[in-house]
Write a protein that holds these residues in place. Sequence first.
Motif, short mmCIF file in Angstrom:
data_model
loop_
_atom_site.label_atom_id
_atom_site.label_comp_id
_atom_site.label_asym_id
_atom_site.label_seq_id
_atom_site.Cartn_x
_atom_site.Cartn_y
_atom_site.Cartn_z
N SER A 93 -9.16 62.78 51.66
CA SER A 93 -8.30 61.70 51.16
C SER A 93 -8.15 61.81 49.65
O SER A 93 -7.04 61.65 49.11
CB SER A 93 -8.89 60.34 51.53
OG SER A 93 -8.98 60.18 52.92
N HIS A 216 -5.60 52.54 51.33
CA HIS A 216 -6.81 52.60 50.52
C HIS A 216 -7.95 51.91 51.26
O HIS A 216 -9.09 52.39 51.30
CB HIS A 216 -6.57 51.93 49.16
CG HIS A 216 -7.74 52.00 48.23
ND1 HIS A 216 -8.84 51.17 48.36
CD2 HIS A 216 -7.98 52.80 47.16
CE1 HIS A 216 -9.72 51.46 47.39
NE2 HIS A 216 -9.23 52.44 46.66
N TYR A 238 -12.30 56.15 47.31
CA TYR A 238 -11.52 56.38 48.53
C TYR A 238 -12.41 56.56 49.75
O TYR A 238 -12.03 57.23 50.72
CB TYR A 238 -10.62 57.60 48.33
CG TYR A 238 -9.96 57.60 46.98
CD1 TYR A 238 -9.03 56.61 46.64
CD2 TYR A 238 -10.30 58.54 46.02
CE1 TYR A 238 -8.46 56.57 45.38
CE2 TYR A 238 -9.72 58.50 44.75
CZ TYR A 238 -8.81 57.52 44.44
OH TYR A 238 -8.25 57.48 43.18
N ALA A 241 -10.55 55.18 52.71
CA ALA A 241 -9.13 55.52 52.82
C ALA A 241 -8.85 56.20 54.15
O ALA A 241 -9.71 56.89 54.72
CB ALA A 241 -8.71 56.42 51.66
#
Length: 377
Positions: A93, A216, A238, A241
Motif C-alpha cells: 500500500s 486509508h 498505512y 490501508a
Amino acid sequence: MANYIHVPEGAPVVPKLDVTLDEHDYRAGALKLIKTLRPHWKPSEVKMKTFTDGITNKLIGCYVGGSMQDMVLVRVYGNKTELFVDREFEVKSFRVLQAHRCAPRLYCTFNNGLCYEFLQGVALEPEHIRSPAIFRHIARQMAKYHAIHAHNGWVPQSDLWLKMSKFFSLVPTHFEDPEKDQRLNSEVPSAVCLRDEMIWLQQNLSKLGSPVVLCHNDLLCKNIIYNQQEGNVKFIDYEYAGYNYQAFDIGNHFNEFAGLNEVDYTLYPGRELQLQWLRAYLEAYKEYKSQGTQVSNTEVEVLYVQVNRFALASHFFWGLWALIQAQYSTIDFDFLGYVFTFEQHPYNQDLNYVCSFLATKCAFADMQFSVSASTSR
C-alpha cells in the motif's frame, strides 16, 4: 482477491535490512539503519526524537544538526501487532501511494519496522479539521486516494468483514490484571452480543451500495500532515490501508473529529458541515475519475446516509481493536477506556434523518443511486 493490490511497474524497490530494534533501547539499532540510509552522517552527531502521539507503534526521528528537513523516521511495530496487521500488505500500500505521490518515500523495512521520509508540516488536531480551509484539502486528498486504480483488472471487494471477524477472534476473554478483568466483565458486551452486532452490521451495511475503493481506513487527526506554505495535506501511516467501502473511510474520519486522548463526541460533525465536506469530496472524486465536477443534491444526500451508517462499523472495528491492544500493547494508553468512549456518540439526531431518508427514498435491497452506478470498478 478481496485484498489484492497491484504495485505499479517501475515502482522503486524497497530494501529489507536485517536489523531488529529494541523498543526500550533503540539507539544502537537505529544507528545501524542510519549507517545504510545516511552513510555520510557521523553516528556521534545523530540526534533522535521520540514522537509520542501514536498508540499502535513507536516512532523515532533521526537527524543531524539543527534542521529536521532530512530527518529519517524509524517506526517500530507495536507488540503483537502482526496478529492483526498484514505488514507485507502495508508495504505494498505504501509503495502504491508513493507511486501516486500520495505518500512520503519509503526508505527500507527492517525486521520489526520500517523507515520513511519526514514530511514537512504539522500533524492536525480536532479543531483544525473543522476549518473549511483545511477540511476541503482533506476531502480532496481522500478523493485522490479513492480514485487510485490499484487492482490491475480485478474487481475489488472490501475485506472489512474479514478483518472484523479476525479482530473478533483475537478479542481477549479475560485479563490477568484483576482491575482490567473486572472492567472487561462489567462494561464490555458479551461475545454473543458482539457477534450479533457484527452480523447485523454486515447484513445491513453491505446493502447500502457504497463503492469499494482504495481507502486509508485510519484517518485520525495525527495521520494528517498540513503544509501551510504549500497549501496541502498528506496522509501518513498505512497499516490499515486497502480496498474498503468508500463510506467507511469517510465515516471513520468523521468519528475522529471527536479526538483520541480526550474523546468528545459533541465535536462529531453536524449535518451542515458534513454536507459541505461531502460535496467537496464528490466534486474532487468525480474530477479524479474524469466524470466532470457536477454533483447533485441527491448524490450528496445518498453519501450522507451511507457515511453515517458506516460510522457505526468504524466504532465497532476500533472497539475490537482496542480490546486486543489492551491485551498486548506496551504503550501507555487506556485502551479499555477507549472502548467505552464509543458508547458516548450522540447518533440520535443524525440517525433519525438517516432512517427517514432510507424509508422514503429506497429499500435496502433495491438501493441503486448514481453515486454507485457511475463508479468504475
